[in-house]
Design a protein around this motif. Structure first.
Motif, short mmCIF file in Angstrom:
data_model
loop_
_atom_site.label_atom_id
_atom_site.label_comp_id
_atom_site.label_asym_id
_atom_site.label_seq_id
_atom_site.Cartn_x
_atom_site.Cartn_y
_atom_site.Cartn_z
N ASP A 151 0.83 -1.20 0.00
CA ASP A 151 0.00 0.00 0.00
C ASP A 151 0.86 1.25 0.00
N GLU A 152 0.86 1.95 -1.12
CA GLU A 152 1.51 3.25 -1.17
C GLU A 152 0.45 4.32 -0.97
N PRO A 153 0.50 5.04 0.15
CA PRO A 153 -0.54 6.04 0.42
C PRO A 153 -0.48 7.20 -0.57
N SER A 187 -5.11 7.65 4.20
CA SER A 187 -4.73 6.24 4.22
C SER A 187 -5.45 5.49 3.10
N CYS A 188 -4.96 4.29 2.81
CA CYS A 188 -5.58 3.49 1.77
C CYS A 188 -6.98 3.05 2.18
N GLU A 189 -7.18 2.81 3.45
CA GLU A 189 -8.51 2.47 3.91
C GLU A 189 -9.47 3.63 3.65
N GLU A 190 -8.99 4.85 3.88
CA GLU A 190 -9.84 6.03 3.61
C GLU A 190 -10.12 6.16 2.12
N GLN A 191 -9.10 5.92 1.28
CA GLN A 191 -9.31 6.01 -0.16
C GLN A 191 -10.36 4.99 -0.61
N ARG A 192 -10.31 3.79 -0.03
CA ARG A 192 -11.31 2.79 -0.40
C ARG A 192 -12.70 3.22 0.04
N SER A 193 -12.78 3.82 1.24
CA SER A 193 -14.09 4.28 1.73
C SER A 193 -14.63 5.43 0.89
N LYS A 251 -2.45 -0.74 -3.76
CA LYS A 251 -2.73 -1.98 -4.49
C LYS A 251 -3.22 -3.08 -3.56
N ALA A 252 -2.64 -3.19 -2.39
CA ALA A 252 -3.03 -4.27 -1.47
C ALA A 252 -4.45 -4.06 -0.96
N THR A 253 -4.74 -2.88 -0.47
CA THR A 253 -6.06 -2.59 0.08
C THR A 253 -7.15 -2.63 -0.98
N CYS A 254 -6.83 -2.15 -2.18
CA CYS A 254 -7.83 -2.06 -3.24
C CYS A 254 -7.91 -3.32 -4.10
#
Length: 272
Positions: free
Chosen positions: A83-85, A96-102, A118-121
């Motif tokens: 995960d590259e923020p 954060s990547c979690e925020e981007q996904r949300s 990439k990992a989170t998404c």
């Protein structure tokens, strides 16, 4: 690679020195067709020279190949899938990547084109997972080798599909570097039969199963690889733990499986 450095005593085998000189001439542009062709030539030259040695020396030289492999991002990149923020430089704000996904941004072009999150998404490909697994490093090189132009094209197409999230989802059972070293050392007269392109492609087909064909219910399941051969896949507590050829009875433990957008890759201790 610095070809002017003094070789240590354990690198006395001439094949390694020749291979090192050839590889030093590789262009720096990572993904060009010319580079891929030269990488093949480089590694193939090393393999040819290694084959001149006895089985034990061949295995030792492949250990050196693994060392070089781990220093080459073409084959091994511990950050290939992470995960590259995202940093908005204009506002000096980082989400954060979690925020981007949300926020629903995972599918946005500016996210996928730059490899963000990439990992989170769920954007990691099979190729990413292979490159991030140190135990598959030499296997990754072997997958790119070929001794025939037609097989080269077939392998290139296969490698491209491993990098494509829209490709058919597969489960790949790939041998670790140690498995390759053992198989090569044990082969008759140390001949690199496993490294011939036709063998590579056949091995890859025999170890590739359509993703959804493996049920994750506990027990042993009979599945067909894309080459048509039958495999017995054992699942325990929802995880794949063993795979076995139904014809020759060779069974191997599954060390770990990593999920990707186009399937999963499982490292195993034997060639299937």
């Amino acid at each position: 690679m610095d070809t002017n450095r003094q070789r240590s005593p354990e690198y006395s085998h001439g094949s390694y020195f020749l291979w090192q000189i050839i590889c030093a001439s590789l262009p720096t542009r990572r993904h060009s067709k010319r580079r891929k062709a030269m990488v093949r030539s480089c590694i193939a030259a090393g393999v040819f020279c290694f084959a001149l040695a006895a089985s034990q020396t061949f295995a030792q030289d492949l250990e050196l190949l693994r060392t070089e492999c781990l220093s080459n991002s073409e084959f091994y990149d511990p950050n290939a899938c992470f995960d590259e923020p995202v940093v908005y430089r204009s506002r000096q704000t980082e989400y954060s990547c979690e925020e981007q996904r949300s926020f629903g941004n995972c599918g946005e072009g500016w996210m996928t084109d730059n490899g963000y999150c990439k990992a989170t998404c769920g954007g990691c490909t099979l190729s990413d997972q292979i490159k991030v697994d140190e135990s598959l490093c030499v296997t990754n090189i072997v997958m790119m080798l070929s001794d025939d132009p037609k097989i080269q094209d077939a392998l290139d197409n296969r490698m491209s599909s491993l990098q494509d999230c829209n490709a058919e989802k597969l489960t790949l059972f790939l041998p670790t570097s140690d498995a390759l070293l053992r198989a090569q050392a044990e082969s008759e007269n140390g001949t690199p039969s496993l490294i011939r392109g036709s063998i590579i492609l056949d091995t890859l087909d025999r170890a590739s199963v359509p993703y959804n064909d493996i049920p994750l219910d506990d027990g042993t399941h009979t599945v067909n690889a894309i080459a048509g051969n039958e495999l017995l896949v054992t699942v325990d507590n929802g995880e794949i733990t063993q795979v076995q050829s139904s014809t020759d009875g060779a069974a191997t433990n599954v060390n770990k499986c990593a999920e990707a957008c186009n399937g999963r890759v499982c490292s195993v201790d034997l060639f299937i």
